[in-house]
Design a protein around this motif. Structure first.
Motif, PDB file in Angstrom:
ATOM      1  N   ILE B 191       0.864  -1.283   0.136  1.00  0.00           N
ATOM      2  CA  ILE B 191      -0.026  -0.039  -0.103  1.00  0.00           C
ATOM      3  C   ILE B 191       0.951   1.166   0.106  1.00  0.00           C
ATOM      4  CG2 ILE B 191      -1.597   1.353   1.421  1.00  0.00           C
ATOM      5  CD1 ILE B 191      -2.865  -1.195   2.454  1.00  0.00           C
ATOM      6  N   CYS B 192       1.896   1.161   0.581  1.00  0.00           N
ATOM      7  CA  CYS B 192       2.966   2.464   0.944  1.00  0.00           C
ATOM      8  C   CYS B 192       3.553   2.663  -0.322  1.00  0.00           C
ATOM      9  CB  CYS B 192       3.742   2.345   2.155  1.00  0.00           C
ATOM     10  SG  CYS B 192       2.967   2.311   3.702  1.00  0.00           S
ATOM     11  N   ARG B 193       4.002   1.729  -1.092  1.00  0.00           N
ATOM     12  CA  ARG B 193       4.691   1.773  -2.587  1.00  0.00           C
ATOM     13  C   ARG B 193       3.624   2.337  -3.391  1.00  0.00           C
ATOM     14  NH1 ARG B 193       9.573  -1.200  -1.882  1.00  0.00           N
ATOM     15  NH2 ARG B 193       9.192  -2.917  -0.441  1.00  0.00           N
ATOM     16  N   ALA B 194       2.387   1.691  -3.416  1.00  0.00           N
ATOM     17  CA  ALA B 194       1.292   2.241  -4.386  1.00  0.00           C
ATOM     18  C   ALA B 194       1.198   4.030  -3.977  1.00  0.00           C
ATOM     19  CB  ALA B 194       0.159   1.603  -4.218  1.00  0.00           C
ATOM     20  N   ALA B 195       1.279   4.166  -2.560  1.00  0.00           N
ATOM     21  CA  ALA B 195       1.112   5.622  -2.100  1.00  0.00           C
ATOM     22  C   ALA B 195       2.335   6.507  -2.453  1.00  0.00           C
ATOM     23  CB  ALA B 195       0.813   5.744  -0.832  1.00  0.00           C
ATOM     24  N   ALA B 196       3.271   6.102  -3.461  1.00  0.00           N
ATOM     25  CA  ALA B 196       4.705   6.966  -3.888  1.00  0.00           C
ATOM     26  C   ALA B 196       5.570   7.071  -2.810  1.00  0.00           C
ATOM     27  CB  ALA B 196       3.996   8.164  -4.342  1.00  0.00           C
ATOM     28  N   ILE B 197       5.369   6.030  -1.759  1.00  0.00           N
ATOM     29  CA  ILE B 197       6.388   6.215  -0.641  1.00  0.00           C
ATOM     30  C   ILE B 197       7.732   5.346  -0.966  1.00  0.00           C
ATOM     31  CG2 ILE B 197       6.962   5.503   1.493  1.00  0.00           C
ATOM     32  CD1 ILE B 197       3.857   6.637   2.020  1.00  0.00           C
TER      33      ILE B 197
END
Ligand code: ADP
Ligand code: MG
Lengths: 246, 309
Positions: B191-197
């Protein structure tokens, strides 16, 4: 005709000899709501993973607005406006609903003014009908709420192209209607192109303008919903059942 | 509320004042020595929590960074006569760099790699330390560090100040946006990767901070003992710190620090147990894991605040 926002060319990925995605080439029209239809195991999620950098490609290329983006890491693609949701919506343990939506704006270098970000988050929570639950923990939400929360978080990134993996899965009839309307609004008001995966659903056919059908890792048909449901390969893939029945 | 509320601030300052008053009440070097040790444990447990508590990626080799800091300061002093004060500055840099180097290849991997890698890295460091006895002093360690302060109480105030500032800084970090991002990473990386993190960058940087504070505590401890001993690299120390963090309540920073402070004091009074200390910690861990999900310190403090309000 404007250029397609996204192009996949010969995209291929195998897992232990089984080709989950096999030589798939598609173009997604800018500003469209495009659907990817296919039975379970057809390779739809893997295809999304390849587009968004979550899974490395075996072969093939991906272009976002003519720029080659093949195998770039997910966080960089998200920053470029290629944003996805997941087939299974999950809460973020310990974060409130508001914090969950704000997440993309919290990273170092997100370059967003805190007040603006909060305003945007509040606006999005309102749009998806979760404003009243902003302070609740994300773990306390129902599954339907989580799905809408996930879409709100994705929109926080101001995507150019939003990839939704089975956004209707696990939702009741009323919620399907809400999410369907939301997707329409997103496209119209936020000028976002939307690519949606679904495996069969009547609502889906009303929503999308173009359908790409995948079976066993390959694209077998492409066209308007009306054209596609009559396609022999689609009929045989759904073996007796009709593709749009729930 | 994401930031310190008033009760938390007042109580932590009161605790600081209480600790600061100890040298006025007693000039017993033994008591001050125990407190210095306990404060070092508090820094170690709090710094462990910074990465492992917030993200759930458990580091089973924290002693590597403690020992590296202690040996760095001790070596600079005994080999080159460099003042311990500089050692305390250099130690976190050494340990932080080590943390980044170990985190870089291992924190990207899913599964138990990170836990195993940290455990193995600290075991290797411990062995190397014994093998390279010409440099490290082997079993004896590096002794003969020149004391930094004139008196035990002066050094106590230095350790107390650095300890308090370190733990407060780590707590503020945990409460900041970065802390929130780390909690989200602990919950779901995809989820975090998908949130550009950039998930890997967050984990590796935080691990470097965590290691740096451990090294700082290590140097302070060496400065008190006037020795850097191989015990500081042992797995026993790492496990002790994990237990302290569990008892305190993972992800709260102050919880592990407070638990470490108390456990270090209690164990000091259990000195009679000698070799059985680790056994005592093992039993404490079993009880805590069995009985509570969030340790004792944090739930207790929440309960108390509820009663006071
Ligand atoms: N990480 C993986 N490892 C091994 N096999 C996988 C992996 N991901 C997907 N597959 C396989 O690839 C095929 C396509 O799966 P998927 O893309 O999830 O299909 P869909 O989303 O259309 O249901 C399935 O046979 C699935 O078991
Ligand atoms: Mg799928």
């Amino acid at each position: 005709m404007t250029d397609p926002i996204l192009r996949a060319v010969g995209l291929t990925r195998a897992f232990g000899g089984i080709k989950a995605v096999s030589d798939v080439s598609i173009a997604v029209r800018t500003g469209s709501i495009t659907g990817i239809l296919g039975p379970n195991g057809a390779g739809k999620t893997t295809f999304f993973n390849l587009l968004t950098g979550f899974t490395k490609t075996g072969a093939g290329e991906v272009y976002l607005q003519q720029e080659r983006i093949t195998n770039l890491p997910p966080h960089l693609l998200a920053r470029r406006g290629l944003v996805r949701t997941f087939q299974l919506a999950k809460p973020l343990a310990g974060l409130t609903v508001e914090e969950t939506v704000l997440l993309p704006a919290l990273r170092v270098g997100a370059g967003q003014d805190r007040r603006q970000a909060r305003e945007r988050a509040a606006y999005l929570l309102d749009r998806v009908g979760l404003a009243a639950k902003a302070e609740a923990t994300s773990e306390s939400l129902t599954y339907g709420d989580l799905r809408r929360l996930e879409i709100a978080r994705a929109l926080m990134l101001r995507p150019k192209l939003l990839l939704l993996d089975e956004p209707f899965a696990g939702l009741g009839a009323g919620e399907i209607e809400t999410v369907s309307q939301l997707i329409h609004e997103i496209r119209d008001r936020e000028e976002v192109t939307v690519l949606i995966i679904e495996h069969k659903l009547r609502e889906f056919f009303k929503l999308v303008e173009t359908v790409i059908v995948m079976v066993a890792g390959e694209v077998v048909a492409e066209g308007t919903p009306a054209e596609v449901v009559k396609h022999p390969k689609v009929l045989s893939a759904y073996l007796g059942e009709r593709a749009y029945e729930h | 509320m994401r930031f310190f509320n008033r009760t938390d601030s007042v109580v932590s300052l009161a605790a600081l004042a209480l600790l600061a008053a100890v040298p006025l009440l007693t000039s017993d070097n033994y008591v001050l020595g125990i407190l210095i040790t306990a404060i070092c444990y508090a820094i170690w447990a709090g710094s462990w929590d910074l990465l492992s508590g917030l993200t759930g990626r458990e580091n089973f080799g924290h002693s590597l960074f403690i020992g590296a800091g202690a040996y760095a300061a001790a070596y600079l002093n005994t080999a080159y006569g460099i003042d311990l004060g500089w050692g305390i500055v250099v130690a976190p840099l050494v340990s932080g760099t080590l943390g980044a180097l170990i985190g870089l290849p291992t924190l990207r991997l899913q599964g138990p790699y990170f836990a195993l890698a940290t455990l193995v890295a600290s075991a290797i460091a411990h062995t190397l330390c014994l093998l390279l006895w010409r440099v490290t002093g082997g079993e004896e360690g590096l002794s003969g560090i020149l004391p930094m302060a004139g008196s035990q109480s002066d050094y106590y105030y230095l350790v107390l100040t650095i300890g308090f500032v370190s733990i407060a800084a780590m707590k503020l970090f945990a409460l900041s946006d970065a802390g929130l991002v780390l909690r989200a990473i602990g919950s779901d990386e995809a989820i975090c990767r998908a949130a550009a993190i950039d998930v890997d960058a967050y984990k590796i940087t935080t691990f470097a901070f965590s290691a740096a504070f451990a090294g700082l505590g290590g140097a302070l401890f060496a400065g008190y003992q006037l020795t850097a001993a191989p015990d500081l690299l042992s797995s026993g120390l790492s496990i002790t710190i994990v237990v302290m963090a569990y008892v305190g309540g993972m992800g709260t920073i102050y919880g592990p620090a407070v638990a470490a402070l108390f456990l270090a004091l209690i164990v000091e009074y259990l000195r009679g147990f000698g070799e059985y200390r680790l056994l005592v910690y093992g039993l404490i861990l079993l009880v805590v894991v069995r009985l509570t999900r969030h340790g004792f310190v944090d739930p207790f403090w929440r309960w108390l605040k509820g009663r006071l309000a």
